[in-house]
Structures are given as C-alpha cells and as structure tokens.
Scaffold this motif. Structure first.
Motif, PDB file in Angstrom:
ATOM      1  N   GLN A  59       0.807  -1.213   0.000  1.00  0.00           N
ATOM      2  CA  GLN A  59       0.000   0.000   0.000  1.00  0.00           C
ATOM      3  C   GLN A  59       0.846   1.272   0.000  1.00  0.00           C
ATOM      4  N   SER A  70      -3.482  -2.238  -3.640  1.00  0.00           N
ATOM      5  CA  SER A  70      -4.095  -3.179  -2.714  1.00  0.00           C
ATOM      6  C   SER A  70      -3.620  -4.588  -3.038  1.00  0.00           C
ATOM      7  N   GLY A 101      -3.570   4.044   5.155  1.00  0.00           N
ATOM      8  CA  GLY A 101      -4.845   4.445   5.738  1.00  0.00           C
ATOM      9  C   GLY A 101      -5.039   3.955   7.162  1.00  0.00           C
ATOM     10  N   GLU A 106      -8.660  -2.742   4.890  1.00  0.00           N
ATOM     11  CA  GLU A 106      -9.672  -2.465   3.869  1.00  0.00           C
ATOM     12  C   GLU A 106      -9.107  -2.582   2.461  1.00  0.00           C
ATOM     13  N   ASP A 107      -7.801  -2.554   2.328  1.00  0.00           N
ATOM     14  CA  ASP A 107      -7.161  -2.670   1.019  1.00  0.00           C
ATOM     15  C   ASP A 107      -6.499  -4.035   0.831  1.00  0.00           C
ATOM     16  N   ASP A 133     -12.190  -2.453 -11.700  1.00  0.00           N
ATOM     17  CA  ASP A 133     -11.606  -1.425 -10.835  1.00  0.00           C
ATOM     18  C   ASP A 133     -12.518  -1.089  -9.659  1.00  0.00           C
ATOM     19  N   HIS A 134     -12.844  -2.149  -8.884  1.00  0.00           N
ATOM     20  CA  HIS A 134     -13.718  -1.973  -7.729  1.00  0.00           C
ATOM     21  C   HIS A 134     -12.980  -1.432  -6.510  1.00  0.00           C
ATOM     22  N   THR A 135     -11.663  -1.466  -6.494  1.00  0.00           N
ATOM     23  CA  THR A 135     -10.907  -1.198  -5.272  1.00  0.00           C
ATOM     24  C   THR A 135     -10.501   0.268  -5.162  1.00  0.00           C
ATOM     25  N   ARG A 136     -10.291   0.702  -3.917  1.00  0.00           N
ATOM     26  CA  ARG A 136      -9.829   2.080  -3.676  1.00  0.00           C
ATOM     27  C   ARG A 136      -8.456   2.288  -4.283  1.00  0.00           C
ATOM     28  N   LEU A 137      -7.572   1.313  -4.065  1.00  0.00           N
ATOM     29  CA  LEU A 137      -6.247   1.315  -4.676  1.00  0.00           C
ATOM     30  C   LEU A 137      -6.207   0.207  -5.723  1.00  0.00           C
TER      31      LEU A 137
END
Length: 293
Positions: A59, A70, A101, A106-107, A133-137
């Motif tokens: 991360q 992630s 974070g 969460e990642d 591309d569902h992820t925050r990272l």
C-alpha cells in the motif's frame, strides 16, 4: 522483437520492498512485478509472516518501496491470520500515518480456496474484479498461501493423474503470469518442503537451484510439487530454520540452563538476472528483518 521494440521496454521492473535493505539486496531490490516469486520452506519458517508483511507494504507509494496498491490474499489451509495482519497493519499505519490508511485491512482482499479447480475459477473472477476497478487502490499484489496444499490429496501417483497435475500446474502459472503482465502485478506463492533422500547433485541429477542441497531443521529437503512446478515460477526463495542448543548461566542458579535458539536463513535459489544470495533473518513484530553479518 526488433531493436526498436526493445527500446520501448521499461528499463527496470517495479519491485515491492520487503522493508529490510539486507533482504531486499538478496532479491536485487525486492519482489519483482510481472512474474511469480515462490517462498518455499517448512512450517514455521516465516513464509506466511512475509506474505502478510508484503500485503501491507504494497500500500506504500513506490517512493517508499511499495506499489501504491491493494492486495488479494488467497489462503488454502488452516485459518487466515487476521489477528497478525491487524497487528502489522496497525504498526505500519503508526510508522506511515500519512501514507497508509487508518484501516489498512480495507485494502487487502482475502479469499479461501480448497482445491486447484476452485483456484482456477477464482483467478478468473479476480481478472474481472481488477478490470472493473472496484478497489480504492489498484490491485498490485496477489498472494497464494500455499500452492502445495491444493495438490496434497487431490491427485494420485498414477501416470494419468501425474499428467493431469502437471497440466494444472501450467494452467495456474499461465493464468497468474497473464494477470501479472496484464496489470503489472507482483505474484507471490508459498510452497512446502518434503524430505529428500538421494545424491547431493539434486533430483535425478538436476540441481534444485544454486545450492547443492537444501537443509532445514537438520533435514535434507526439496520443494514440494517437483520439477514440473519449478518450471512454472520465475524466482524461488528458500527460508530455512535451524535450532541450536545453547547453555545459559543464570545468576545464583545451581547449574547451566540449556535453551534452544532458532537461526533463520533467507536463500535466493534462482531468479532472472540475479545471482545467488543469502542472509540470516529474525521475525519481529514488524515482520522479517535481516541480520547483518
């Protein structure tokens, strides 16, 4: 491949730092993207510890040795070490509060699988998951812990089953390499060891890497799954452990107390364009840390 195409290739492959200069040096800078790196060793050698460490470190931004991404962690045996991952996440957030974070877990996306066929299906789902591309990272690391557990009892030793098993090896590795190249991922898999009885020149005269033989806990061992699987990976790291009895004198005690001390060694057995290297390491609360000579 033309000279013009070669000029378009990146000068270096992005790498994920372990977080320890000594161990990173053994790997030529860290865990490389666009390939499969295997961690092989006996139970308790530090394979899972290192995998968990990498999922948090991924991360971090590239400027700090991470991949800015992630991770997907696929486990195949035992229960997943959520408590240890939470501990590592808290430690790294405290060390890099502006870079990782408040909730590092969460990642990290965790999934259990029970056999090789299920793994193939899950890898197909992962490709769609990453593409949407569902992820925050962006996903930058896939871990499979462990690959050997998927083949422990599913296949027999008949010629037909051995052929099916080899075909499954190549199917899994081709899928993983495809994901690694398509999305610029690092892929890390763990493997187990089996007792090895035979000559010192390897398996059927084929050496297991840069070492003539592998030794851990006083046993000669070889990586599980044999030569067929060895051809499916790009790099192999062997984590060895050795117990040593030492005498400790305690003040006012009538006799010397015998204690057991664990020595751990990190061996890079083979990797593209990287020579054999090794280093001793210890496992601390922050993960694997190399010990200088």
């Amino acid at each position: 491949m033309t000279p013009q195409n070669l000029m378009l290739l990146p000068l270096s492959t992005p790498k994920l730092s372990i977080g320890c200069p000594i161990l990173d040096h053994c790997l030529g800078g860290g865990i490389p993207c666009n390939s499969i790196t295997e961690l092989v060793g006996e139970s308790g050698s530090g394979k899972t510890q290192l995998c968990l460490q990498l999922t948090v470190r991924a991360q971090l931004p590239p400027s700090h040795g991470g991949l800015g991404g992630s991770s997907i962690y696929i486990f195949t045996e035992f229960s997943f070490s959520f408590r240890r991952l939470q501990q590592l996440g808290n430690l790294y957030h405290a060390s890099y509060p502006n870079l990782i974070g408040l909730e590092p877990l969460e990642d990290i996306y965790v999934r259990g699988v029970h056999d090789a066929e299920e793994l193939i299906n899950v890898l197909g789902d992962i490709e769609a998951f990453i593409a949407i591309d569902h992820t925050r990272l962006p996903v930058k690391l896939i871990v499979i812990d462990s690959i050997a557990a998927l083949f422990r009892s599913q296949y027999q030793t008949t010629p037909a089953d051995l052929k099916r098993r080899s075909e499954m090896f190549f199917n899994i590795s081709a899928t993983l390499k495809g994901l690694a190249n398509k999305f610029g991922l690092a892929v890390v898999v763990t493997n187990q060891v089996v007792d090895f009885i035979g000559p010192h020149d390897g398996v059927n005269g084929v050496r297991l890497g840069n070492l003539e033989s592998l030794n851990t806990s006083g046993r000669r061992v070889s990586p599980a799954l044999g030569l067929a699987w060895a051809h499916c990976i790009n790099s192999r790291v062997f984590l060895a452990r050795h117990e040593q009895s030492i005498g400790v004198t305690i003040r006012n005690a009538p006799s010397t107390t015998i204690c057991s001390q664990t020595h751990r060694t990190f061996h890079l057995l083979f990797a593209p364009h990287v020579a054999y290297a090794s280093a001793e390491f210890v496992i601390r609360k922050e993960g694997l840390v190399g010990v200088s000579g």
